[in-house]
Design a protein around this motif. Structure first.
Motif, PDB file in Angstrom:
ATOM      1  N   GLN A   9       0.852  -1.177   0.000  1.00 30.07           N
ATOM      2  CA  GLN A   9       0.000   0.000   0.000  1.00 30.07           C
ATOM      3  C   GLN A   9       0.889   1.229   0.000  1.00 30.07           C
ATOM      4  O   GLN A   9       2.035   1.185   0.445  1.00 30.07           O
ATOM      5  N   ARG A  41       1.368   4.315   1.824  1.00 34.45           N
ATOM      6  CA  ARG A  41       0.971   4.884   3.101  1.00 34.45           C
ATOM      7  C   ARG A  41       1.593   6.266   3.287  1.00 34.45           C
ATOM      8  O   ARG A  41       2.729   6.501   2.906  1.00 34.45           O
ATOM      9  N   THR A  42       0.839   7.158   3.890  1.00 32.74           N
ATOM     10  CA  THR A  42       1.307   8.490   4.233  1.00 32.74           C
ATOM     11  C   THR A  42       1.194   8.632   5.753  1.00 32.74           C
ATOM     12  O   THR A  42       0.098   8.475   6.297  1.00 32.74           O
ATOM     13  N   SER A  69      -1.563   6.466   9.921  1.00 26.25           N
ATOM     14  CA  SER A  69      -1.197   6.640   8.514  1.00 26.25           C
ATOM     15  C   SER A  69      -2.439   6.492   7.662  1.00 26.25           C
ATOM     16  O   SER A  69      -3.434   5.910   8.077  1.00 26.25           O
ATOM     17  N   ILE A  94      -3.854   6.282   3.272  1.00 26.65           N
ATOM     18  CA  ILE A  94      -3.525   5.813   1.934  1.00 26.65           C
ATOM     19  C   ILE A  94      -3.451   7.019   1.000  1.00 26.65           C
ATOM     20  O   ILE A  94      -4.352   7.845   0.976  1.00 26.65           O
ATOM     21  N   ALA A 107      -4.499  12.343   2.586  1.00 24.23           N
ATOM     22  CA  ALA A 107      -4.479  10.920   2.916  1.00 24.23           C
ATOM     23  C   ALA A 107      -5.907  10.471   3.195  1.00 24.23           C
ATOM     24  O   ALA A 107      -6.724  11.238   3.706  1.00 24.23           O
ATOM     25  N   VAL A 121      -8.111   7.868   5.374  1.00 23.05           N
ATOM     26  CA  VAL A 121      -8.081   6.986   6.532  1.00 23.05           C
ATOM     27  C   VAL A 121      -9.466   6.364   6.672  1.00 23.05           C
ATOM     28  O   VAL A 121     -10.451   6.893   6.161  1.00 23.05           O
TER      29      VAL A 121
END
Length: 190
Positions: A80, A82-83, A94, A96, A182, A184
């Motif tokens: 994935q 992730r940020t 984190s 996506i 991001a 979540v």
């Protein structure tokens, strides 16, 4: 009929291969324009490659199933994008996304769509969503905005510096957006 005409043009032009990224429900090969056109291409020695469709993963969900078509399906990968997110009270999580941004500061104020709501807007169904017409620009400017959904370009237009989207949709695909963002899951968003 446009598909049939396109096949005829490609065959007459002497194509070696036809790539047709069009998929749809499975249909009878004798009545399907893609199956018929690719059959005529195959008779001239031209390979036709088509999309398998996006109906899966259920059984019998592949489109373009005529045996003379090379059907190509998308695949996934075991990772994935992730940020990392750190909230001011030391909560670390984190989300996506695919981010190529380098923030100018390490920390920014965080607000939510509910806190940045434009009080003159009477759209209760839009509460929590981030759209230009529902938020107060002065409450968004210079902040990261927590949203249930909405438009990243709207947040950027209002002067927002980032976006966190709390949603249970699209958690398996990283997206590139016009500002740092991001996605979540709803539980983390709450």
């Amino acid at each position: 009929m446009d598909i049939m005409a396109a096949f005829d043009d490609a065959i007459q032009d002497g194509a070696d291969m036809i790539s047709l990224s069009v998929g749809g429900p499975v249909s009878d090969s004798f009545n399907d324009a893609i199956a018929i056109g690719s059959f005529h291409a195959m008779k001239k020695g031209i390979l036709t490659s088509c999309a398998a469709g996006n109906e899966g993963p259920a059984l019998a969900s592949v489109g373009n199933v005529a045996p003379w078509i090379l059907t190509v399906g998308a695949s996934g990968m075991d990772r994935q994008f992730r940020t990392p997110l750190t909230i001011g009270n030391s909560i670390k999580t984190s989300g996506i996304s695919v981010n190529t941004f380098t923030p100018k500061a390490r920390m920014y104020p965080l607000t939510s769509a509910a806190q940045a709501w434009n009080d003159s807007v009477q759209m209760p169904d839009a509460a929590g969503y981030c759209f230009v017409e529902t938020l107060d620009k002065n409450k968004v400017k210079g902040k990261i905005v927590l949203c249930k959904g909405g438009s990243d370009s709207d947040i950027k237009e209002m002067g927002g510096v980032g976006m966190i989207v709390a949603s249970d949709d699209s958690l398996d695909t990283g997206f590139t957006l016009v500002l740092p963002a991001a996605i979540v899951n709803s539980e983390r968003g709450a």
